[in-house]
Design a protein around this motif. Sequence first.
Motif, PDB file in Angstrom:
ATOM      1  N   MET A   1       0.850  -1.192   0.000  1.00  0.00           N
ATOM      2  CA  MET A   1       0.000   0.000   0.000  1.00  0.00           C
ATOM      3  C   MET A   1       0.885   1.243   0.000  1.00  0.00           C
ATOM      4  O   MET A   1       1.894   1.313   0.698  1.00  0.00           O
ATOM      5  N   VAL A   2       0.544   2.265  -0.801  1.00  0.00           N
ATOM      6  CA  VAL A   2       1.315   3.495  -0.899  1.00  0.00           C
ATOM      7  C   VAL A   2       0.648   4.567  -0.037  1.00  0.00           C
ATOM      8  O   VAL A   2      -0.546   4.817  -0.160  1.00  0.00           O
ATOM      9  N   TYR A   3       1.438   5.181   0.829  1.00  0.00           N
ATOM     10  CA  TYR A   3       0.913   6.218   1.701  1.00  0.00           C
ATOM     11  C   TYR A   3       1.459   7.566   1.248  1.00  0.00           C
ATOM     12  O   TYR A   3       2.654   7.698   0.964  1.00  0.00           O
ATOM     13  N   PRO A   4       0.619   8.605   1.164  1.00  0.00           N
ATOM     14  CA  PRO A   4       1.101   9.912   0.709  1.00  0.00           C
ATOM     15  C   PRO A   4       2.064  10.525   1.713  1.00  0.00           C
ATOM     16  O   PRO A   4       1.975  10.282   2.918  1.00  0.00           O
ATOM     17  N   VAL A 214       5.226  -2.414   6.833  1.00  0.00           N
ATOM     18  CA  VAL A 214       4.167  -1.499   7.273  1.00  0.00           C
ATOM     19  C   VAL A 214       2.816  -2.115   6.946  1.00  0.00           C
ATOM     20  O   VAL A 214       2.515  -2.391   5.788  1.00  0.00           O
ATOM     21  N   ARG A 215       2.005  -2.347   7.968  1.00  0.00           N
ATOM     22  CA  ARG A 215       0.664  -2.901   7.779  1.00  0.00           C
ATOM     23  C   ARG A 215      -0.411  -1.822   7.747  1.00  0.00           C
ATOM     24  O   ARG A 215      -1.459  -2.016   7.120  1.00  0.00           O
ATOM     25  N   LEU A 216      -0.169  -0.728   8.431  1.00  0.00           N
ATOM     26  CA  LEU A 216      -1.174   0.332   8.512  1.00  0.00           C
ATOM     27  C   LEU A 216      -0.470   1.616   8.904  1.00  0.00           C
ATOM     28  O   LEU A 216       0.437   1.594   9.752  1.00  0.00           O
ATOM     29  N   CYS A 217      -0.866   2.728   8.299  1.00  0.00           N
ATOM     30  CA  CYS A 217      -0.237   4.008   8.620  1.00  0.00           C
ATOM     31  C   CYS A 217      -1.222   5.127   8.343  1.00  0.00           C
ATOM     32  O   CYS A 217      -1.840   5.159   7.264  1.00  0.00           O
ATOM     33  N   GLY A 218      -1.387   6.028   9.312  1.00  0.00           N
ATOM     34  CA  GLY A 218      -2.253   7.173   9.058  1.00  0.00           C
ATOM     35  C   GLY A 218      -2.812   7.794  10.317  1.00  0.00           C
ATOM     36  O   GLY A 218      -2.522   7.358  11.439  1.00  0.00           O
ATOM     37  N   ALA A 279      -5.798  -2.596  15.077  1.00  0.00           N
ATOM     38  CA  ALA A 279      -4.436  -3.095  14.918  1.00  0.00           C
ATOM     39  C   ALA A 279      -4.395  -4.617  14.927  1.00  0.00           C
ATOM     40  O   ALA A 279      -3.732  -5.242  14.076  1.00  0.00           O
ATOM     41  N   LEU A 280      -5.091  -5.224  15.866  1.00  0.00           N
ATOM     42  CA  LEU A 280      -5.060  -6.684  15.965  1.00  0.00           C
ATOM     43  C   LEU A 280      -5.662  -7.349  14.731  1.00  0.00           C
ATOM     44  O   LEU A 280      -5.161  -8.378  14.258  1.00  0.00           O
ATOM     45  N   ALA A 281      -6.723  -6.763  14.179  1.00  0.00           N
ATOM     46  CA  ALA A 281      -7.338  -7.344  12.991  1.00  0.00           C
ATOM     47  C   ALA A 281      -6.389  -7.304  11.804  1.00  0.00           C
ATOM     48  O   ALA A 281      -6.269  -8.273  11.041  1.00  0.00           O
TER      49      ALA A 281
END
Length: 297
Positions: A1-4, A214-218, A279-281
């Motif tokens: 996934m690309v994060y700005p 990185v699994r999630l960022c924002g 986060a856990l999901a």
Amino acid sequence: MVYPTPPDAPLVASGVTQSYRRRGPAVLDGCSFAVPAGVVCGLVGPNGAGKSTVLELAAGLRPVTSGTVEVFGGAARAGHPRVSYLAQHRPLHQRLTVTETLRLGARLNAGNWDAALAARVADPARFHRRDRIAELSGGERTRIALALALGKRADLLLLDEPMADLDVLARQELMGLLMAHVADTGATVVMSSHIVAELADACDHLLLLDGGTVRLCGDVEELIAAHAVVTLPGGPGRLSGHTVIESRPAGRGTSALIRPAGPLPGDWEVRPPSLEELALAHLTAARHPALSKEPAA
């Protein structure tokens, strides 16, 4: 996934892969993320996820194997005047007293040292003036190390498990001092923990790592608003069209964390997830892909 990448982001990583041995496994594997200015970013993930490595690279303590880590628009480097780093193992001079340690911090950061703030965090009145660092408990050493980190009044604080050795009362007190410092200075904080709930009330930005990726960022509010915990009668087939992060049977129905693609049926129970659930999901989905499902084409 690309994060700005936000403009003027104080910390940006691009395609970072990090290994400690030439043929060993990668501790970080193609990590890309940006931390916006002025946020308190929770760096979260299980043990071994690569959290400490990210902070060490940002502090300029290790060369990057491949990719780039930029701090305030330039390459990360040790001793950056706008960066303060609290390491997980709390490296302090063991033979110095508490008072001598604070004096050393003042000398090393001359012209940019907040003696009053360092004293509030360290609370030297609780120690005997002859107490040496080597004689202190783990929690007491953490208090002194955090005093040095905050006393520098840096624009970017890199804190590795800052509350791990503290009891509940000390954690509440020092977290309050940290948040007051951030509100006063506008500093950016990246704070690691493997306990999501510990950071839920303090952080407004999330960087979730697992397996060096990185699994999630924002922004926390935006991430929560983009997801929903749903309970519905029937099987998971009714989730078709939505991005399913994790699903499981719930009595005669199904419970799932999803990214809704549109309005949800009226017979579904819907609520926003907690940060910990979110986060856990995502961690579970990364390790057990069969529990997740992308929307049907």
